[in-house]
Design a protein around this motif. Sequence first.
Motif, short mmCIF file in Angstrom:
data_model
loop_
_atom_site.label_atom_id
_atom_site.label_comp_id
_atom_site.label_asym_id
_atom_site.label_seq_id
_atom_site.Cartn_x
_atom_site.Cartn_y
_atom_site.Cartn_z
N ARG A 22 7.79 10.59 -39.59
CA ARG A 22 6.90 9.76 -40.41
C ARG A 22 6.67 8.40 -39.75
NH1 ARG A 22 9.12 11.55 -46.30
NH2 ARG A 22 7.68 13.30 -46.54
N GLN A 23 7.72 7.83 -39.17
CA GLN A 23 7.59 6.55 -38.48
C GLN A 23 6.66 6.68 -37.28
OE1 GLN A 23 8.69 3.50 -39.43
NE2 GLN A 23 7.49 2.76 -37.71
N GLN A 24 6.82 7.76 -36.52
CA GLN A 24 5.96 8.00 -35.36
C GLN A 24 4.50 8.17 -35.81
OE1 GLN A 24 7.57 11.44 -33.40
NE2 GLN A 24 9.19 10.29 -32.36
N ALA A 25 4.30 8.91 -36.88
CA ALA A 25 2.95 9.13 -37.39
C ALA A 25 2.32 7.81 -37.82
CB ALA A 25 2.98 10.12 -38.55
N GLU A 26 3.08 6.97 -38.48
CA GLU A 26 2.57 5.67 -38.94
C GLU A 26 2.20 4.79 -37.74
OE1 GLU A 26 1.29 2.77 -41.56
OE2 GLU A 26 1.81 4.86 -41.96
N THR A 27 3.04 4.80 -36.71
CA THR A 27 2.76 4.02 -35.51
C THR A 27 1.47 4.51 -34.84
OG1 THR A 27 5.11 3.61 -35.16
CG2 THR A 27 3.67 3.32 -33.25
N LEU A 28 1.32 5.82 -34.71
CA LEU A 28 0.10 6.38 -34.10
C LEU A 28 -1.13 6.07 -34.95
CD1 LEU A 28 1.36 9.85 -32.85
CD2 LEU A 28 0.61 7.92 -31.45
N ALA A 34 -6.53 0.62 -35.09
CA ALA A 34 -6.92 -0.57 -34.33
C ALA A 34 -8.07 -0.25 -33.39
CB ALA A 34 -5.72 -1.13 -33.56
N GLY A 35 -8.02 0.92 -32.74
CA GLY A 35 -9.10 1.32 -31.85
C GLY A 35 -10.40 1.55 -32.59
N VAL A 36 -10.32 2.18 -33.74
CA VAL A 36 -11.51 2.44 -34.55
C VAL A 36 -12.13 1.13 -35.00
CG1 VAL A 36 -12.32 3.41 -36.74
CG2 VAL A 36 -10.80 4.75 -35.27
N ILE A 37 -11.30 0.21 -35.45
CA ILE A 37 -11.80 -1.09 -35.91
C ILE A 37 -12.50 -1.82 -34.76
CG2 ILE A 37 -11.08 -3.40 -36.67
CD1 ILE A 37 -8.97 -1.98 -38.43
N GLU A 38 -11.93 -1.76 -33.59
CA GLU A 38 -12.54 -2.42 -32.42
C GLU A 38 -13.89 -1.78 -32.10
OE1 GLU A 38 -13.29 -5.16 -29.67
OE2 GLU A 38 -11.66 -5.20 -31.13
N GLU A 39 -13.97 -0.44 -32.15
CA GLU A 39 -15.25 0.24 -31.90
C GLU A 39 -16.30 -0.18 -32.92
OE1 GLU A 39 -15.14 4.53 -31.41
OE2 GLU A 39 -13.06 4.35 -30.72
N ILE A 40 -15.90 -0.25 -34.17
CA ILE A 40 -16.84 -0.63 -35.23
C ILE A 40 -17.32 -2.06 -35.02
CG2 ILE A 40 -17.03 -1.09 -37.72
CD1 ILE A 40 -15.12 1.32 -38.14
#
Length: 112
Positions: A22-28, A34-40
Amino acid sequence: MTTLADINSQIKKHDEQIAQLRQQAETLRNQERAGVIEEIRKKIAEYGISASDLKLTVRGPGRRAAATAATRGAAKYRGPTGETWSGGRGRKPRWVTEALAAGKSLSEFEIK
C-alpha cells in the motif's frame, strides 16, 4: 499440523506485506499524479485555458452557504404557525400542500 500460532504468524507477515504494498502504491500514485498535473499545466499554458473555460469555480471555505443564502428569494407566503415560503422552484412545503388540499388558496397566505 498447523497451529493457531502458525496461522497468526502468517497473517501478521501478510499484513506487513500488504502495508508495504500500500505504501509503494501510494508513492507511485503521488509520482504519477505530479506528472499528470505538470502535463495539464503545460497544456493550460500552451492553449491559454482559463478556469471558466473548464467550468471550474474557486470557492473558499464557507462560500457555498453564503452564495446559497444570497440567491434565495424573499418570503412571499406565511403559514399558520409562522413558516415562510418564497414560492420559488422546488417542492412546495408540506403546510402549503396541506392547505391547498383543504381547499385554501395561496392568496390567503400572502405576506402583505
